[in-house]
Write a protein that holds these residues in place. Structure first.
Motif, PDB file in Angstrom:
ATOM      1  N   ILE A  75      82.919  13.237   6.108  1.00  0.00           N
ATOM      2  CA  ILE A  75      82.809  12.584   4.963  1.00  0.00           C
ATOM      3  C   ILE A  75      81.352  11.911   4.699  1.00  0.00           C
ATOM      4  O   ILE A  75      80.805  11.149   3.912  1.00  0.00           O
ATOM      5  N   ASP A  76      80.492  11.982   5.569  1.00  0.00           N
ATOM      6  CA  ASP A  76      79.006  11.509   5.667  1.00  0.00           C
ATOM      7  C   ASP A  76      78.144  11.764   3.912  1.00  0.00           C
ATOM      8  O   ASP A  76      78.016  11.105   3.532  1.00  0.00           O
ATOM      9  N   GLU A  77      78.467  13.367   3.935  1.00  0.00           N
ATOM     10  CA  GLU A  77      77.749  13.659   2.572  1.00  0.00           C
ATOM     11  C   GLU A  77      78.396  13.042   1.408  1.00  0.00           C
ATOM     12  O   GLU A  77      77.735  12.623   0.353  1.00  0.00           O
ATOM     13  N   LEU A  78      79.894  12.851   1.590  1.00  0.00           N
ATOM     14  CA  LEU A  78      80.566  12.303   0.173  1.00  0.00           C
ATOM     15  C   LEU A  78      79.862  10.743  -0.165  1.00  0.00           C
ATOM     16  O   LEU A  78      79.875  10.621  -1.276  1.00  0.00           O
ATOM     17  N   PRO A  85      74.799  11.360  -7.878  1.00  0.00           N
ATOM     18  CA  PRO A  85      74.670  10.404  -8.784  1.00  0.00           C
ATOM     19  C   PRO A  85      75.903   9.798  -9.019  1.00  0.00           C
ATOM     20  O   PRO A  85      77.031  10.264  -8.882  1.00  0.00           O
ATOM     21  N   ARG A  86      75.878   8.511  -9.520  1.00  0.00           N
ATOM     22  CA  ARG A  86      77.168   7.793  -9.823  1.00  0.00           C
ATOM     23  C   ARG A  86      78.009   8.604 -10.957  1.00  0.00           C
ATOM     24  O   ARG A  86      79.402   8.424 -10.879  1.00  0.00           O
ATOM     25  N   ARG A  87      77.386   9.041 -11.831  1.00  0.00           N
ATOM     26  CA  ARG A  87      78.314   9.603 -12.884  1.00  0.00           C
ATOM     27  C   ARG A  87      79.063  10.863 -12.416  1.00  0.00           C
ATOM     28  O   ARG A  87      80.235  11.044 -13.164  1.00  0.00           O
ATOM     29  N   ASP A  88      78.671  11.608 -11.087  1.00  0.00           N
ATOM     30  CA  ASP A  88      79.271  12.772 -10.760  1.00  0.00           C
ATOM     31  C   ASP A  88      80.548  12.304  -9.579  1.00  0.00           C
ATOM     32  O   ASP A  88      81.150  13.274  -9.181  1.00  0.00           O
ATOM     33  N   PRO A  90      83.173  10.692  -9.372  1.00  0.00           N
ATOM     34  CA  PRO A  90      84.582  10.924  -9.644  1.00  0.00           C
ATOM     35  C   PRO A  90      85.168  12.188  -9.274  1.00  0.00           C
ATOM     36  O   PRO A  90      86.365  12.197  -8.925  1.00  0.00           O
ATOM     37  N   SER A  91      84.296  13.293  -9.404  1.00  0.00           N
ATOM     38  CA  SER A  91      84.722  14.704  -9.222  1.00  0.00           C
ATOM     39  C   SER A  91      84.692  15.005  -7.965  1.00  0.00           C
ATOM     40  O   SER A  91      85.221  16.100  -7.480  1.00  0.00           O
ATOM     41  N   LEU A  92      84.159  14.080  -6.749  1.00  0.00           N
ATOM     42  CA  LEU A  92      84.298  14.382  -5.512  1.00  0.00           C
ATOM     43  C   LEU A  92      85.395  14.089  -4.902  1.00  0.00           C
ATOM     44  O   LEU A  92      86.525  13.496  -5.477  1.00  0.00           O
ATOM     45  N   PRO A  93      85.888  14.987  -3.459  1.00  0.00           N
ATOM     46  CA  PRO A  93      87.153  14.849  -2.854  1.00  0.00           C
ATOM     47  C   PRO A  93      87.162  13.340  -2.208  1.00  0.00           C
ATOM     48  O   PRO A  93      87.112  13.501  -1.050  1.00  0.00           O
ATOM     49  N   LEU A  94      87.069  12.295  -2.912  1.00  0.00           N
ATOM     50  CA  LEU A  94      86.966  11.148  -2.254  1.00  0.00           C
ATOM     51  C   LEU A  94      88.176  10.809  -1.705  1.00  0.00           C
ATOM     52  O   LEU A  94      89.393  10.978  -1.926  1.00  0.00           O
ATOM     53  N   LEU A  95      88.162   9.798  -0.420  1.00  0.00           N
ATOM     54  CA  LEU A  95      89.113   9.144   0.008  1.00  0.00           C
ATOM     55  C   LEU A  95      90.021   8.614  -0.918  1.00  0.00           C
ATOM     56  O   LEU A  95      89.516   7.644  -1.922  1.00  0.00           O
ATOM     57  N   THR A  96      91.430   8.541  -0.701  1.00  0.00           N
ATOM     58  CA  THR A  96      92.203   7.808  -1.606  1.00  0.00           C
ATOM     59  C   THR A  96      92.204   6.200  -1.303  1.00  0.00           C
ATOM     60  O   THR A  96      91.536   5.897  -0.351  1.00  0.00           O
ATOM     61  N   PRO A  97      92.803   5.323  -1.941  1.00  0.00           N
ATOM     62  CA  PRO A  97      92.555   3.980  -1.712  1.00  0.00           C
ATOM     63  C   PRO A  97      93.141   3.552  -0.448  1.00  0.00           C
ATOM     64  O   PRO A  97      92.883   2.603   0.564  1.00  0.00           O
ATOM     65  N   VAL A  98      94.383   4.240  -0.043  1.00  0.00           N
ATOM     66  CA  VAL A  98      94.858   4.048   1.373  1.00  0.00           C
ATOM     67  C   VAL A  98      94.043   4.641   2.470  1.00  0.00           C
ATOM     68  O   VAL A  98      93.903   3.921   3.355  1.00  0.00           O
TER      69      VAL A  98
END
Length: 433
Positions: A75-78, A85-88, A90-98
């Motif tokens: 997840i380093d690059e994420l 950029p900040r605007r992009d 939300p489209s990334l495969p981010l970790l869920t809150p949990v």
């Protein structure tokens, strides 16, 4: 282990835990939908900030200082702020809150283990005086302020609460003369100072006048009522272009309330308080107001001299009130209140010359472009400061009500685009003597 080393470790551990408590307050206050939603294209989803502070802590404390194996190299690059950029985000495969909460907890366990076992000073500059730990504490607190700004942009029922700021024992107005001459700007002695605060150097500043308090809502309302937003005389060409393009007519979050104004603050709308510093204004608005008032914004050197120079000794202090770490009586910091305090509310925090609230309440725009000091050296990486040097960014000083005491001091430098006003920004005025 020396007593001094043990005390440093205890201090670092306490600051790490205190900082994480604030992060938890900001992220636990909303549901998972609000954590993953982007509340403005100017800001990241809150869940990105949460995992990002864990990623930076893992990179610097667990892997570098501790020499431990990576927990989540995938997840380093994420969570590299320069990759996306900040605007992009939300489209990334981010970790869920949990997943994000689990990750930052695992990183913190490893970091505290490193703190207890690794040398606090092994001869490397990164580790000397606990610098790497201090850098990570400041980094997380800076993101906490960013998350607080995201809360301000969030739409919905209020979720944050705090007591009202203190009243002013006596009103503060007018200006003071700062004598001309040299003073020491920047620092070589502040252990956790960041690279752009270094090195200490002599700067000769001509005599100037500076306002004792930041510009208030009441004063700014007079500018609006006088047609300040409609008169290009007060605006620079770039400022006027932005005012027109963005449709600016008042500070951010202000709405008409009968014949007056109201402001929405963290989900609550109420009449603006006349004697509180105006907040959520961009550099161009601050510059236009200054011209209308017949003054100007201070330079960064003027601001720091007013904040640090002691006329009795000629020495530069850590803070306007002296060298003591900020206490509640000195300044409005750390989200203790959720808006600026009235002018004069912190007399114990005034400078020797009688300039009030230079630390806390609102970040103050200066007229200076962000650049390195003479002899600047990037440390520990160029992307903290150096890549932002140049005419695109203006320097802000002093911190806001959302800035933590660990992330502000008389030498601390913030910077942003002159169009930005989602930050907790205000200003005070100066003029030539």
């Amino acid at each position: 282990m020396t007593i001094e080393t043990e005390r440093l470790r205890e201090r670092v551990a306490a600051e790490l835990l205190r900082t994480r408590d604030r992060t938890a307050l900001l992220t636990d206050a909303v549901d998972d939908g609000d954590l993953t939603r982007q509340h403005s294209p100017l800001m990241s989803p809150l869940v990105w900030d949460l995992a990002h502070v864990g990623s930076q802590e893992e990179l610097w404390l667990v892997r570098d200082v501790g020499g431990r194996d990576p927990l989540r190299p995938d997840i380093d690059e994420l969570y590299d702020a320069f990759k996306h950029p900040r605007r992009d985000r939300p489209s990334l495969p981010l970790l869920t809150p949990v997943e994000a909460r689990r990750y930052v907890a695992e990183v913190r366990d490893k970091a505290l283990d490193v703190l207890g076992r690794a040398p606090v000073d092994d001869g490397r500059r990164l580790v000397a005086d606990g610098f790497a730990f201090g850098m990570i504490i400041q980094h997380e607190q800076q993101h906490d302020e960013t998350m607080l700004a995201t809360h301000q942009l969030r739409v919905g029922a209020p979720v944050l609460t705090a007591p009202e700021p203190p009243a002013a024992p006596a009103p503060v107005a007018g200006e003071v003369l700062v004598p001309g001459g040299p003073f020491t700007m920047g620092t070589d002695t502040e252990a956790w100072a960041l690279d752009n605060e270094r090195p200490a150097h002599q700067v000769r500043v001509p005599a100037f006048w500076i306002d004792r308090a930041a510009v208030t809502n009441g004063q700014y309302t007079a500018f609006i009522d006088a047609g300040g937003y409609d008169d290009p005389r007060w605006w620079s060409p770039a400022g006027w272009d932005h005012r027109q393009a963005a449709g600016l007519t008042a500070p951010g979050h202000w709405v008409r309330d009968g014949d007056g104004w109201a402001a929405t603050t963290f989900g609550r709308t109420a009449p603006v308080v006349a004697d509180e510093p105006v907040v959520h204004v961009c550099f161009w608005e601050a510059e236009a107001y200054a011209r209308w008032a017949g003054k100007r914004l201070p330079t960064e050197a003027e601001w720091e001299k007013a904040a640090r120079w002691d006329p009795a000794t000629g020495r530069s202090r850590r803070y306007p009130w002296g060298d003591e770490t900020p206490q509640a009586r000195h300044a409005n910091l750390g989200q203790r209140h959720l808006r600026p305090a009235p002018a004069g509310a912190y007399p114990d925090g005034a400078s020797p010359l009688g300039v009030h609230q230079l630390v806390g309440d609102v970040w103050e725009w200066t007229s200076t472009d962000f650049h390195g000091y003479p002899g600047f050296a990037a440390f520990p990486y160029r992307e903290y400061s150096e890549v932002f040097f140049g005419p695109d960014y203006k320097v802000l000083r002093g911190g806001s009500f959302g800035t933590d005491r660990s992330a502000v001091r008389g030498t601390f430098r913030n910077w942003d685009y002159p169009i930005r006003r989602q930050i907790f920004s205000g200003f005070r005025l100066a003029r030539d003597a």
